[in-house]
Design a protein around this motif. Structure first.
Motif, short mmCIF file in Angstrom:
data_model
loop_
_atom_site.label_atom_id
_atom_site.label_comp_id
_atom_site.label_asym_id
_atom_site.label_seq_id
_atom_site.Cartn_x
_atom_site.Cartn_y
_atom_site.Cartn_z
N PRO A 248 0.83 -1.18 0.00
CA PRO A 248 0.00 0.00 0.00
C PRO A 248 0.87 1.24 0.00
O PRO A 248 2.06 1.18 0.29
N GLU A 249 0.30 2.34 -0.36
CA GLU A 249 1.06 3.59 -0.35
C GLU A 249 1.55 3.86 1.06
O GLU A 249 0.79 3.92 2.00
N ALA A 250 2.84 3.93 1.21
CA ALA A 250 3.43 4.12 2.53
C ALA A 250 4.78 4.73 2.32
O ALA A 250 4.97 5.54 1.42
N ALA A 251 5.75 4.31 3.17
CA ALA A 251 7.11 4.81 3.01
C ALA A 251 7.58 4.51 1.61
O ALA A 251 7.38 3.44 1.07
N GLY A 252 8.23 5.47 0.99
CA GLY A 252 8.79 5.26 -0.32
C GLY A 252 7.81 5.46 -1.47
O GLY A 252 8.15 5.16 -2.62
N ASP A 253 6.57 5.94 -1.20
CA ASP A 253 5.61 6.05 -2.29
C ASP A 253 5.97 7.13 -3.29
O ASP A 253 5.39 7.20 -4.37
N THR A 254 6.96 7.96 -2.95
CA THR A 254 7.40 8.98 -3.91
C THR A 254 8.62 8.51 -4.70
O THR A 254 9.11 9.24 -5.56
N LEU A 255 9.10 7.30 -4.42
CA LEU A 255 10.29 6.79 -5.07
C LEU A 255 9.88 6.00 -6.31
O LEU A 255 9.21 4.97 -6.22
N ALA A 256 10.25 6.49 -7.47
CA ALA A 256 9.91 5.81 -8.71
C ALA A 256 10.79 4.58 -8.87
O ALA A 256 12.00 4.64 -8.68
N TYR A 257 10.16 3.47 -9.26
CA TYR A 257 10.92 2.23 -9.42
C TYR A 257 12.00 2.39 -10.48
O TYR A 257 13.07 1.77 -10.40
N ALA A 258 11.75 3.22 -11.47
CA ALA A 258 12.75 3.42 -12.53
C ALA A 258 14.06 3.96 -11.96
O ALA A 258 15.14 3.66 -12.49
N GLU A 259 13.98 4.74 -10.89
CA GLU A 259 15.20 5.25 -10.27
C GLU A 259 16.05 4.11 -9.71
O GLU A 259 17.28 4.13 -9.80
N LEU A 260 15.38 3.11 -9.14
CA LEU A 260 16.09 1.97 -8.59
C LEU A 260 16.57 1.03 -9.69
O LEU A 260 17.70 0.53 -9.66
N LYS A 261 15.71 0.81 -10.67
CA LYS A 261 16.04 -0.08 -11.78
C LYS A 261 17.30 0.38 -12.51
O LYS A 261 18.07 -0.44 -13.03
N ALA A 262 17.54 1.68 -12.51
CA ALA A 262 18.70 2.22 -13.21
C ALA A 262 20.02 1.78 -12.60
O ALA A 262 21.07 1.87 -13.26
N ILE B 9 43.24 -13.55 -3.13
CA ILE B 9 41.83 -13.41 -3.50
C ILE B 9 41.53 -11.98 -3.98
O ILE B 9 41.88 -11.00 -3.32
N THR B 10 40.90 -11.88 -5.15
CA THR B 10 40.38 -10.62 -5.66
C THR B 10 38.93 -10.83 -6.05
O THR B 10 38.49 -11.97 -6.25
N PHE B 11 38.18 -9.74 -6.18
CA PHE B 11 36.76 -9.90 -6.50
C PHE B 11 36.21 -8.60 -7.08
O PHE B 11 36.73 -7.50 -6.85
N ASP B 12 35.16 -8.77 -7.86
CA ASP B 12 34.34 -7.67 -8.36
C ASP B 12 32.89 -8.03 -8.09
O ASP B 12 32.52 -9.21 -8.06
N ALA B 13 32.06 -7.02 -7.87
CA ALA B 13 30.64 -7.27 -7.60
C ALA B 13 29.79 -6.31 -8.41
O ALA B 13 30.20 -5.18 -8.72
N VAL B 14 28.59 -6.77 -8.77
CA VAL B 14 27.66 -5.96 -9.55
C VAL B 14 26.30 -5.99 -8.88
O VAL B 14 25.93 -6.97 -8.22
N ILE B 15 25.57 -4.89 -9.01
CA ILE B 15 24.17 -4.85 -8.55
C ILE B 15 23.35 -5.59 -9.59
O ILE B 15 23.10 -5.07 -10.68
N GLU B 16 22.97 -6.81 -9.30
CA GLU B 16 22.33 -7.66 -10.29
C GLU B 16 20.86 -7.32 -10.48
O GLU B 16 20.35 -7.32 -11.61
N SER B 17 20.14 -7.05 -9.38
CA SER B 17 18.72 -6.73 -9.53
C SER B 17 18.23 -5.96 -8.32
O SER B 17 18.77 -6.09 -7.21
N VAL B 18 17.21 -5.14 -8.56
CA VAL B 18 16.47 -4.45 -7.51
C VAL B 18 14.99 -4.74 -7.77
O VAL B 18 14.49 -4.48 -8.87
N SER B 19 14.31 -5.32 -6.79
CA SER B 19 12.93 -5.74 -7.01
C SER B 19 11.98 -4.55 -6.99
O SER B 19 12.32 -3.46 -6.49
N GLU B 20 10.80 -4.78 -7.50
CA GLU B 20 9.72 -3.83 -7.27
C GLU B 20 9.38 -3.84 -5.78
O GLU B 20 9.85 -4.68 -5.03
#
Length: 327
Positions: free
Chosen positions: A8-22, A121-132
């Protein structure tokens, strides 16, 4: 926990999912470097803590347990220099939208080659997904999954996927202290669902049929629990199952007081139960007050229906042990 209905509309209701998806596909860590090479001391500590006496983890041809994959990448309290600005920006965006709490939900690992003492040991990491936006029993938020590629002396050794939930805590209803009342039971809600995958689906099918199934290696015969895709004694991928008799004893236990969680009603006892078949399982000890549970207490398996969809194996203290504990 990964699923859920739209919030339901609550915390984060002004945050567009496209901003996170980017943020998907952007680096979470670049050119990270393990603070220590793979070494025998850390392997020994890990094996002692896990109770894993596999001979491959000692001796002149020593390798590290595969499940230690992430351990060599951890930065400790001081962190790592390789963490990216993009990952910090994503977390800050979620914080600013009201998703200020965080909980780790699950991880997945894939192993490519064994790690040996001396490997750098070396490593790289990527943001693979952000859910709706999802609604869970904890609250409303977004699941963030990162994928880390771990390399040993420049060669891919494995992949570690790690998922967190950044959320705004759900508001609690009901009056504190109404233990056992209808209002309290309504506030408790449903238990979290177990994560069922290809490696443990047979175990949960057994539970549904009121059978506690233990894996048995098809080559060396060693029994194991929890369920694993391969034998931790000889490495064989062949296995069958044996049904536990249900008899066991409390090998160790803890009493949970905190943190409170909507699906549970602390304090309660969580036991490490040693089954007659020689393996150990973590579950609730019931039939005796939480403060009367004792190491060595005999228990017997039973199945507890916690809601219309879920049954769980629990262990009831036997009558004689329960009366002694209450005296």
């Amino acid at each position: 926990m990964r699923g859920g209905e739209r919030a339901p509309e609550a915390a984060g209701d002004t945050l567009a999912y496209a901003e996170l998806k980017a943020f998907e596909g952007r680096a979470a860590a670049v050119a990270g470097r393990g603070k220590d090479p793979v070494n025998a001391s850390m392997i020994r500590h890990w094996c002692e803590a896990m109770g894993d006496a596999h001979p491959a983890y000692t001796g002149p041809d020593q390798v590290a347990p595969p499940t230690m994959l992430q351990a060599w990448t951890m930065g400790g309290l001081s962190g790592h220099e390789g963490r990216s600005d993009a990952y910090d920006a994503l977390l800050a965006l979620l914080d600013g939208a009201g998703y200020t709490s965080v909980v780790a939900t699950d991880c997945e690992q894939e192993y490519v080659r064994a790690l040996r003492p001396g490997d750098s040991i070396t490593f790289d990491a990527v943001i693979e997904s952000v859910s709706e936006r999802k609604t869970t029993k904890l609250g409303t938020g977004h699941f963030v999954t990162t994928r880390m590629d771990v390399r040993a002396d420049g060669e891919l050794a494995g992949t570690h996927r790690f998922r967190i939930l950044k959320y705004a805590p759900a508001k609690k209803h009901g009056v504190a202290g109404e233990r056992g009342s209808a209002g309290r039971r309504e506030a408790v809600g449903r238990r979290p669902r177990p994560v069922i995958n290809r490696d443990n689906a047979g175990f949960w099918e057994g539970v549904a049929a009121h059978r506690l199934l233990i894996q048995r290696c098809g080559d060396c015969g060693v029994r194991r629990f929890p369920w694993l895709p391969g034998c931790n004694a000889c490495g064989s991928a062949e296995w069958d199952t044996v049904e536990a008799s249900g008899e066991g004893t409390v090998y160790s236990y803890v009493v949970m007081h905190h943190p409170p969680f909507p699906a549970f009603d602390p304090p309660y006892a969580v036991g490490l139960v040693e089954l007659a078949e020689g393996v150990r399982i973590v579950s609730n000890v019931v039939g005796v007050p939480y403060d009367k549970v004792r190491i060595g207490m005999p228990v017997r398996l039973e199945f507890l229906r916690v809601d219309e969809e879920l049954e769980l194996p629990v262990f009831r203290a036997l009558a004689d042990a329960a009366s002694e504990g209450g005296s």
